[in-house]
Design a protein around this motif. Structure first.
Motif, PDB file in Angstrom:
ATOM      1  N   GLU A 144     -96.563 -24.955 -91.654  1.00 55.28           N
ATOM      2  CA  GLU A 144     -96.255 -26.304 -92.143  1.00 55.28           C
ATOM      3  C   GLU A 144     -94.843 -26.740 -91.744  1.00 55.28           C
ATOM      4  O   GLU A 144     -94.585 -27.928 -91.555  1.00 55.28           O
ATOM      5  CB  GLU A 144     -96.422 -26.386 -93.663  1.00 55.28           C
ATOM      6  CG  GLU A 144     -97.854 -26.314 -94.130  1.00 55.28           C
ATOM      7  CD  GLU A 144     -98.696 -27.502 -93.686  1.00 55.28           C
ATOM      8  OE1 GLU A 144     -98.154 -28.598 -93.471  1.00 55.28           O
ATOM      9  OE2 GLU A 144     -99.917 -27.318 -93.541  1.00 55.28           O
ATOM     10  N   GLY A 146     -93.508 -26.069 -88.985  1.00 54.87           N
ATOM     11  CA  GLY A 146     -93.447 -26.192 -87.530  1.00 54.87           C
ATOM     12  C   GLY A 146     -93.094 -24.898 -86.817  1.00 54.87           C
ATOM     13  O   GLY A 146     -92.924 -24.891 -85.607  1.00 54.87           O
ATOM     14  N   GLN A 147     -92.992 -23.813 -87.546  1.00 53.27           N
ATOM     15  CA  GLN A 147     -92.708 -22.501 -86.955  1.00 53.27           C
ATOM     16  C   GLN A 147     -94.037 -21.788 -86.708  1.00 53.27           C
ATOM     17  O   GLN A 147     -94.345 -20.761 -87.302  1.00 53.27           O
ATOM     18  CB  GLN A 147     -91.785 -21.708 -87.879  1.00 53.27           C
ATOM     19  CG  GLN A 147     -90.447 -22.380 -88.106  1.00 53.27           C
ATOM     20  CD  GLN A 147     -89.604 -21.635 -89.125  1.00 53.27           C
ATOM     21  OE1 GLN A 147     -89.605 -20.412 -89.183  1.00 53.27           O
ATOM     22  NE2 GLN A 147     -88.872 -22.392 -89.942  1.00 53.27           N
TER      23      GLN A 147
END
Length: 186
Positions: A144, A146-147
């Protein structure tokens, strides 16, 4: 009994005795970890996982258990502010009890505060490295945020512990690497 339930609300934390250390990893916990990893199907794995949740959700003492249970009830009633307050109290009282962090992270995840949830999930996994629920939560929070690569690696780690997790359908190819490089990342 009623007075005991109200004590955490009435007395400041300094009035509590120190939280006892969390029990060492039990023989049954180790057995369940092996059984869930080798489960022949999702239904069997779910039974082992439910028993593991019972172990993880057993607090170090009665006071901690009451705070944990109250926080979980608050969360189930969508009283997230009350749940967070209870989990804050639990963590202050029992800072080495992983489930306090995991439950607070769950509330923050629901609230879409993924960064705050991730910090608690990292601590929960640090305290209980094979806590499948915290590892999955960590994976989802990372995704969530973005990793994606780190989240996918964490998800694969959870699936090594329980290949029947419902989140297994969330596995995607790892960005910026070959699929066969995953083992070196785990």
């Amino acid at each position: 009994m009623r007075i005991l339930c109200l004590l955490p609300l009435i007395l400041p934390l300094t009035a509590f005795a120190d939280c006892p250390p969390s029990p060492e990893r039990s023989v049954r916990h180790a057995e369940l970890m092996e059984l869930v990893a080798e489960a022949p199907n999702e239904m069997v794995a779910r039974g082992y996982t439910n028993e593991l949740w019972g172990i993880w959700a057993t607090a170090p003492d009665e006071t901690a258990q009451e705070i944990l249970d109250r926080g979980m009830n608050q969360r189930a009633s969508y009283n997230f502010a009350g749940a967070l307050k209870d989990f804050d109290t639990l963590i202050a009282y029992c800072p080495d009890y992983a489930e306090g962090y995991n439950q607070r992270a769950f509330v923050n995840f629901i609230r879409q505060d993924y960064k705050t949830a991730l910090a608690d999930l990292n601590r929960a996994v640090e305290l209980t490295p094979d806590h499948i629920g915290a590892i999955v939560g960590r994976a989802l929070a990372l995704i969530e945020l973005g990793q994606v690569r780190e989240g996918q690696i964490a998800l694969r780690r959870a699936l090594l512990l329980n290949p029947w997790l419902p989140e297994r359908n969330r596995v995607t190819p790892l960005p910026e690497t070959e699929e066969n490089d995953v083992e070196t990342d785990l």
